[in-house]
Design an enzyme around this catalytic site. Structure first.
Site, PDB file in Angstrom:
ATOM      1  N   LYS A 104       0.589  -1.323   0.081  1.00 42.70           N
ATOM      2  CA  LYS A 104       0.002  -0.060  -0.290  1.00 42.70           C
ATOM      3  C   LYS A 104       0.533   0.986   0.624  1.00 42.70           C
ATOM      4  CE  LYS A 104      -3.833  -2.864   2.042  1.00 42.70           C
ATOM      5  NZ  LYS A 104      -4.166  -3.370   3.997  1.00 42.70           N
ATOM      6  N   GLN A 126      -5.195  -1.420   9.729  1.00 43.04           N
ATOM      7  CA  GLN A 126      -4.783  -3.346   8.880  1.00 43.04           C
ATOM      8  C   GLN A 126      -5.564  -3.510   9.935  1.00 43.04           C
ATOM      9  OE1 GLN A 126      -3.031  -2.953   5.470  1.00 43.04           O
ATOM     10  NE2 GLN A 126      -3.856  -5.426   6.258  1.00 43.04           N
ATOM     11  N   ASP A 161     -10.895   2.675   3.789  1.00 41.52           N
ATOM     12  CA  ASP A 161     -11.343   1.454   3.754  1.00 41.52           C
ATOM     13  C   ASP A 161     -13.013   1.069   3.347  1.00 41.52           C
ATOM     14  OD1 ASP A 161     -10.070  -0.638   3.437  1.00 41.52           O
ATOM     15  OD2 ASP A 161      -9.639  -0.982   5.321  1.00 41.52           O
TER      16      ASP A 161
END
Ligand code: NAD
Length: 293
Positions: free
Chosen positions: A53, A97, A120
């Site tokens: 990422k 995460q 997200d």
């Protein structure tokens, strides 16, 4: 032979569009867009995902403000880190995460992320916005699937779609997005009786069950588009998805490969959410709307 739904290629195209939006407006805004990836503990797969990422951010000109906390960090300390990132004016997107180390409950932490910085798209408010068809950051994996379908000329309108899996991460938002695109959607799950009877009726099948190679020729209607979200490490080495690609390829009209299908698009949608949040905060018009429907 099925059309290959190439996520790697589409991700590169979308990255070029993001780069030009960032290049065009950085001077006016006075800073680059910023993404903070918060990692807790030492899950080895997460280390690879976070590194990927951050590399993707660098490619399009997004600044990374990652934080890595030890596995035994108490929940209130993780929470204060999230609050600091919420207040940090350089940060447009925040990603926690997952999975978190045992003993840390992800729910209150995900809820603590400022919904406008929710890269997200998993905050309750943003899932509610998706449900109501209101704008907001969208969950990355299903949004990536929608982009893959659309860019390959597959319009879900009027089509029968089956989503295998009902997780909050993938299956549920996927079903909502397909419905918003006017498909008639069936959601199948681990308690669905006679899965193949459902999937054989469908023109679009999205497989997100997390079961290696569970979907074979017997599940697929000739000419269907099949999107494989699953990703698994094979004991003998290499990766596979939830679909038996060799069986489905000759029958389907389109199939996403594993790797190189949904995976790269998931990362790209994270970048899209971050750049769009940066644009929104600074009143910048962009041409990325069709990626976040
Ligand atoms: P999950 O375990 O949370 O959910 C799996 C869902 O599949 C559940 O709703 C379950 O009811 C359903 N299911 C399980 N077995 C089934 C069966 N035999 N028949 C029908 N339904 C069944 O998983 P998830 O987080 O939704 O992820 C699914 C898969 O997608 C995993 O392999 C994951 O690694 C992968 N994934 C990939 C990406 C990517 O970027 N490529 C992103 C997210 C998840």
């Amino acid at each position: 032979m099925a059309l290959r739904l190439d996520g790697k290629e589409l991700a590169a195209t979308v990255e070029r569009r993001l780069t030009s939006v960032v290049d065009a407006h950085t001077k006016t805004v006075g800073r680059l867009p910023g993404l903070a990836v918060l990692r807790v503990g030492d899950d080895p797969a997460s280390a690879v995902y976070v590194a990927n990422k951050e590399k993707a951010c660098a490619r399009v000109g997004i600044a990374s403000y990652g934080a890595h906390l030890a596995a035994d960090t108490p929940a209130d300390q993780v929470l204060s880190t999230i609050k600091l990132l919420n207040a940090d004016s350089r940060v447009d997107g925040i990603l926690l995460q997952l999975p978190l180390p045992k003993g840390l409950d992800e729910r209150p932490l995900l809820e603590a992320i400022d919904p406008e910085k929710d890269a997200d798209g998993l905050h309750t408010l943003n899932l509610g916005r998706l449900l109501k068809g209101e704008p907001g950051p969208r969950s990355c994996t299903p949004a990536g699937v929608m982009a893959l379908l659309r860019s390959n000329g597959i319009d879900p309108a009027g089509q029968r779609a089956v989503v295998i899996g009902r997780s909050i991460l993938v299956g549920q938002p996927m079903a909502l997005m397909l419905q918003a695109a006017n498909a008639t959607v069936t959601v199948a799950h681990s308690r669905t009786a006679d899965l193949a009877a459902h999937t054989r009726e469908a023109e679009i099948v999205v497989v997100a069950a997390g079961r290696p190679e569970m979907v074979g020729a017997e599940h697929v209607r000739p000419g269907a588009a099949v999107v494989d979200v699953g990703i698994h490490r094979k004991p003998e080495g290499g990766l596979c998805g939830d679909v038996v690609a060799e069986e489905v390829e000759p029958i389907a009209a389109a199939l996403s490969p594993v790797p190189g299908g949904v995976g790269p698009m998931t990362v790209t949608m994270l970048l899209v959410n971050t750049v769009v949040a940066w644009c929104r905060r600074h009143g910048i018009n962009h041409d990325l709307d069709e990626l976040i429907v």
